[in-house]
Design an enzyme around this catalytic site. Structure first.
Site, mmCIF file in Angstrom:
data_model
loop_
_atom_site.group_PDB
_atom_site.id
_atom_site.type_symbol
_atom_site.label_atom_id
_atom_site.label_comp_id
_atom_site.label_asym_id
_atom_site.label_seq_id
_atom_site.Cartn_x
_atom_site.Cartn_y
_atom_site.Cartn_z
ATOM 1 C CD GLU A 29 -2.612 -1.523 2.455
ATOM 2 O OE1 GLU A 29 -2.579 -0.724 3.465
ATOM 3 O OE2 GLU A 29 -3.355 -2.610 2.623
ATOM 4 C CG LEU A 58 -6.286 0.859 0.885
ATOM 5 C CD1 LEU A 58 -6.809 1.820 1.524
ATOM 6 C CD2 LEU A 58 -4.662 1.059 1.118
ATOM 7 C CB ALA A 59 -6.945 -5.859 -0.101
ATOM 8 C CD GLU A 60 -3.959 -4.745 5.060
ATOM 9 O OE1 GLU A 60 -3.196 -3.557 5.043
ATOM 10 O OE2 GLU A 60 -4.767 -5.104 5.100
ATOM 11 C CD GLN A 82 -0.126 2.012 4.888
ATOM 12 O OE1 GLN A 82 -1.265 2.169 5.262
ATOM 13 N NE2 GLN A 82 0.400 2.658 3.717
ATOM 14 C CG PHE A 83 1.198 0.761 10.544
ATOM 15 C CD1 PHE A 83 2.327 1.351 11.345
ATOM 16 C CD2 PHE A 83 0.589 1.406 9.780
ATOM 17 C CE1 PHE A 83 2.727 2.752 11.115
ATOM 18 C CE2 PHE A 83 0.915 2.969 9.280
ATOM 19 C CZ PHE A 83 1.886 3.550 10.053
ATOM 20 C CG PHE A 86 -2.716 -2.661 8.994
ATOM 21 C CD1 PHE A 86 -3.329 -2.486 10.168
ATOM 22 C CD2 PHE A 86 -2.203 -1.801 8.201
ATOM 23 C CE1 PHE A 86 -3.644 -1.019 10.590
ATOM 24 C CE2 PHE A 86 -2.567 -0.442 8.427
ATOM 25 C CZ PHE A 86 -2.926 0.042 9.873
ATOM 26 C CB ILE A 87 0.097 -9.111 10.001
ATOM 27 C CG1 ILE A 87 0.085 -9.504 11.409
ATOM 28 C CG2 ILE A 87 1.439 -8.386 9.671
ATOM 29 C CD1 ILE A 87 1.171 -10.699 12.176
ATOM 30 C CG HIS A 129 -0.866 2.298 13.648
ATOM 31 N ND1 HIS A 129 -2.023 2.104 13.692
ATOM 32 C CD2 HIS A 129 -0.805 2.758 12.417
ATOM 33 C CE1 HIS A 129 -2.941 2.467 12.523
ATOM 34 N NE2 HIS A 129 -2.144 3.192 11.689
#
Length: 325
Positions: A29, A58-60, A82-83, A86-87, A129
């Site tokens: 992202e 925006l889709a992990e 990204q952070f 979010f994993i 985050h």
């Protein structure tokens, strides 16, 4: 030698590998034109083109799935999450699909993927985050876990990770990105995965840490030295595979140890280190191995995170406990 901070060293590692191997790709992202939230990929799209450094939705889960698919086709993806918080959206792709690919295929396919993600507290970031989620990864067979503490190691370990044929979870502490500069060789070099580093020699107590906590441990060791206590500090660098041999050799000298992690106390890397010490070095111990860690609570809001995080004072207290046992 060039002077680089960690974010510059990480970018330089990716640049080296993009130049060396046409199969290296970077995606995530905002990693393209913007260069990522922390500018780790800034300028790389302009240098190598949109086909090799590109943005994703925006889709992990899609980022992870794309990485797995590309890995089976001979590419070496560097997928940025990204952070760290979010994993969770990509855990199936990371810890099930990628980690088991070689096993499931009987060695026919590999997953030479690097999942990069920033983590860690002390920067007053928003919820999700700053958590330390390395404990989730080290319990997953088939995935390697790297947490560098300085620019030199960050570049060398990232190059090693990109060249590795197994998936690597590469965790970068937010508070170290621009904390200081260090001498970093220009061009390519590697730091071996699975090898810890003794960053301070000592004879009285071994302090085992990784990431930002290595620097917190150094501050504690300076305080202990004022009282005549000589602490040895081991930077694990790699949590999976773990370099237990270096730890055991240190314990043969000091006979006492504490393990420092930013993550919550229960389970996780510190617990695994202590378990392996008990299995392989218990006869060298003269005191129980203690943990200095975050409390077993949800990561707090920014106003009180400084109270939540491990401090040099807490490490000093733990070191004295094992010395006085």
């Amino acid at each position: 030698m060039a002077q680089m901070n960690m974010i510059e060293a990480i970018k330089d590692a990716m640049r080296v590998e993009l130049r060396r191997d046409q199969n290296v790709l970077i995606f995530g992202e905002d990693v393209g034109h913007v260069g990522g939230v922390f500018r780790a990929t800034e300028g790389l799209q302009a240098e190598f083109g949109e086909n090799r450094v590109f943005d994703t939705p925006l889709a992990e889960s899609a980022i992870g799935g794309l990485a797995v698919g590309l890995g089976t086709q001979g590419f070496r993806p560097i997928a940025e999450i990204q952070f760290v918080g979010f994993i969770y959206e990509a855990l199936d792709q990371m810890f099930v699909q990628a980690a088991r690919l070689r096993f499931r295929s009987g060695g026919r396919y590999n997953a030479p993927i690097v999942f990069r993600t920033p983590f860690g507290g002390g920067v007053k970031a928003a919820e999700l985050h700053t958590d330390s989620l390395e404990g989730l990864a080290i319990q997953t067979p088939g995935i390697k876990v790297i947490v560098p503490s300085n620019p030199y190691d960050a570049k060398g370990l990232l190059i090693s990770a990109i060249r590795d044929n197994d998936p690597v979870f590469f965790m970068e502490h937010l508070n170290l990105y621009r904390a200081f500069r260090d001498e970093v060789p220009e061009g390519e070099y590697t730091v071996p995965i699975g090898k810890a580093n003794i960053v301070r020699e000592g004879a009285d107590v071994t302090i085992i840490a990784y990431g930002l906590m290595v620097h917190t441990a150094k501050k504690a060791a300076d305080e202990l030295a004022k009282e005549g206590i000589n602490a040895e500090i081991i930077d694990l660098r790699t949590l999976m595979p773990l370099d237990i041999e270096t730890i055991v050799e240190s314990l043969k000298k000091t006979n006492r140890a504490i393990v420092v992690q930013e993550a919550q106390k229960t389970s996780g890397a510190a617990a695994e280190v202590i378990a392996q010490i008990n299995e392989k070095a218990i006869l060298h111990l003269e005191a129980p191995v203690l943990r200095v860690a975050g409390p077993d609570t949800v990561y707090p809001f920014a106003q009180i995170e400084d109270t939540w995080l491990p401090t040099p004072a807490r490490i000093v207290k733990a070191a004295k406990q094992v010395l006085e046992f």
